[in-house]
Write a protein that holds these residues in place. Structure first.
Motif, mmCIF file in Angstrom:
data_model
loop_
_atom_site.group_PDB
_atom_site.id
_atom_site.type_symbol
_atom_site.label_atom_id
_atom_site.label_comp_id
_atom_site.label_asym_id
_atom_site.label_seq_id
_atom_site.Cartn_x
_atom_site.Cartn_y
_atom_site.Cartn_z
ATOM 1 N N GLU A 8 1.093 -1.490 -0.033
ATOM 2 C CA GLU A 8 -0.128 0.021 0.152
ATOM 3 C C GLU A 8 1.238 1.548 0.229
ATOM 4 N N ALA A 9 2.111 1.445 0.348
ATOM 5 C CA ALA A 9 2.602 1.875 0.791
ATOM 6 C C ALA A 9 3.322 2.467 -0.760
ATOM 7 N N ALA A 10 3.846 1.422 -1.222
ATOM 8 C CA ALA A 10 4.121 1.924 -2.603
ATOM 9 C C ALA A 10 3.193 2.298 -3.720
ATOM 10 N N ARG A 11 2.153 1.830 -3.244
ATOM 11 C CA ARG A 11 0.798 1.967 -4.582
ATOM 12 C C ARG A 11 0.687 3.833 -3.597
ATOM 13 N N ARG A 12 1.037 4.575 -2.603
ATOM 14 C CA ARG A 12 0.963 5.818 -2.908
ATOM 15 C C ARG A 12 1.862 6.818 -2.861
ATOM 16 N N ALA A 13 3.524 5.793 -2.387
ATOM 17 C CA ALA A 13 4.372 6.252 -3.428
ATOM 18 C C ALA A 13 4.383 6.770 -4.887
ATOM 19 N N VAL A 14 3.291 5.768 -5.783
ATOM 20 C CA VAL A 14 3.771 6.053 -6.921
ATOM 21 C C VAL A 14 2.927 7.044 -7.527
ATOM 22 N N LEU A 15 1.648 7.170 -7.165
ATOM 23 C CA LEU A 15 0.463 8.296 -7.538
ATOM 24 C C LEU A 15 1.098 9.263 -6.774
ATOM 25 N N GLU A 16 1.641 9.657 -5.720
ATOM 26 C CA GLU A 16 1.074 11.113 -4.967
ATOM 27 C C GLU A 16 2.168 11.320 -5.807
ATOM 28 N N GLY A 17 3.129 10.773 -6.410
ATOM 29 C CA GLY A 17 4.473 11.466 -6.813
ATOM 30 C C GLY A 17 3.935 11.553 -8.484
ATOM 31 N N TYR A 18 3.146 10.880 -9.027
ATOM 32 C CA TYR A 18 2.349 11.185 -10.162
ATOM 33 C C TYR A 18 1.777 12.183 -10.189
ATOM 34 N N ARG A 19 0.656 12.057 -9.299
ATOM 35 C CA ARG A 19 -0.362 13.624 -9.012
ATOM 36 C C ARG A 19 0.643 14.510 -8.805
ATOM 37 N N ALA A 20 2.245 14.814 -8.257
ATOM 38 C CA ALA A 20 2.776 16.397 -7.788
ATOM 39 C C ALA A 20 3.580 16.825 -9.440
ATOM 40 N N PHE A 21 4.088 14.945 -10.612
ATOM 41 C CA PHE A 21 4.292 15.220 -12.029
ATOM 42 C C PHE A 21 3.384 16.189 -12.650
ATOM 43 N N LEU A 22 2.082 15.563 -11.999
ATOM 44 C CA LEU A 22 0.557 16.350 -13.186
ATOM 45 C C LEU A 22 0.749 18.039 -13.239
#
Length: 279
Positions: A8-22
């Motif tokens: 779950e922590a890995a999922r959050r890291a990926v999606l939060e990073g994605y949102r930050a770049f968007l």
């Protein structure tokens, strides 16, 4: 384990990073459409009445793959960058088998939700396979086909992936070595915050293990639409010279370019594809 992610922590890291770049790149309209294989995230930009283009990224990626292309191609076209299902983006984590019509059905639903009856398609790597598969199965819905390092034509190579997986556990340097080996050689150094994010993705999600199905010559010959393919001659993921040879044989009308001294991350495709889309 959470779906395609290692935790779950890995999922959050990926999606939060994605949102930050968007949030840092050029704004675009964002929508989530419903399909028979789950919710699908789409970023759209360009004049609403311009010719539509569906953009499909590769494995282990998301719509950020097209971020640098958006400002150029959106001047003349309505772009729809789609988060492929089963990949590290905001779409559903479902992964129907590639050797079925499931992904064509999925794209049917995406186009219907966007109100599109036909469009040009551009795809990178796995996205190139998805675009080609759709053009084979739904020729009436694909007006043009632009492929960048496409999967499913030249033979798939596994050595680079195996070596990269062995390097990943060795901390940040190992992740950097793994990524550079898998995508290299490249004329543009793969470094900086986005490279760090990409390595986070590779550490955090479970890649597809099943081989990408190869298109038969008979299927490739059905591609009578305008087609351009660009690949790196030293691609470590797919046999690019074989890709070029098969396309030359089966689609002699196509424009096919091998970029010398370049691997699975060619950077010289933006202008020729934009020209191709405008023809």
């Amino acid at each position: 384990m959470t779906g395609i992610y290692r935790s779950e922590a890995a999922r959050r890291a990926v999606l939060e990073g994605y949102r930050a770049f968007l949030d840092q790149i050029e704004p675009a309209e964002e929508t989530t459409v419903q399909t028979r294989h789950g919710a699908t995230f789409v970023r759209s930009t360009g004049p609403p009445d311009a010719p539509p283009v569906i953009l499909l990224h590769g494995a282990g990626s998301n719509t950020l793959a097209w971020a640098a292309d958006f400002p150029v191609w959106s001047k003349t076209h309505r772009l729809h960058a789609v988060d492929v299902i089963g990949e590290p983006g905001f779409s559903a984590q479902s992964r129907p088998p590639l050797d079925t019509a499931a992904h064509a059905d999925w794209l049917d639903d995406v186009l219907a939700a966007l109100g599109i009856t036909s469009a040009a398609f551009a795809g990178i790597s796995l996205g190139g396979w998805l675009a080609t598969d759709y053009a084979v199965r739904r020729p009436e819905k694909v007006t043009r086909l632009a492929l960048v390092v496409p999967a499913g034509i030249g033979r798939q190579r596994y050595r680079a992936v195996a070596i990269s997986l062995l390097l990943l556990p060795f901390g940040r340097p190992g992740g950097r070595w793994a990524m550079n080996y898998a995508i290299g050689p490249t004329t543009t150094p793969f470094a900086g915050p986005f490279a760090d994010y990409t390595r986070t993705v590779q550490r955090s999600y479970q890649p597809r293990l099943a081989p990408v199905p190869r298109f038969t010559d008979a299927k490739l010959r059905t591609l009578t639409l305008p087609l351009i393919a660009i690949a790196g001659a030293k691609d470590r993921m797919f046999n690019a010279p074989e890709t070029a040879k098969r396309l030359h044989t089966t689609t002699p009308h196509a424009t096919i370019t091998l970029i010398h001294h370049t691997g699975h991350l060619p950077t010289a495709y933006r202008t020729p594809i934009h020209t191709f889309l405008q023809q």
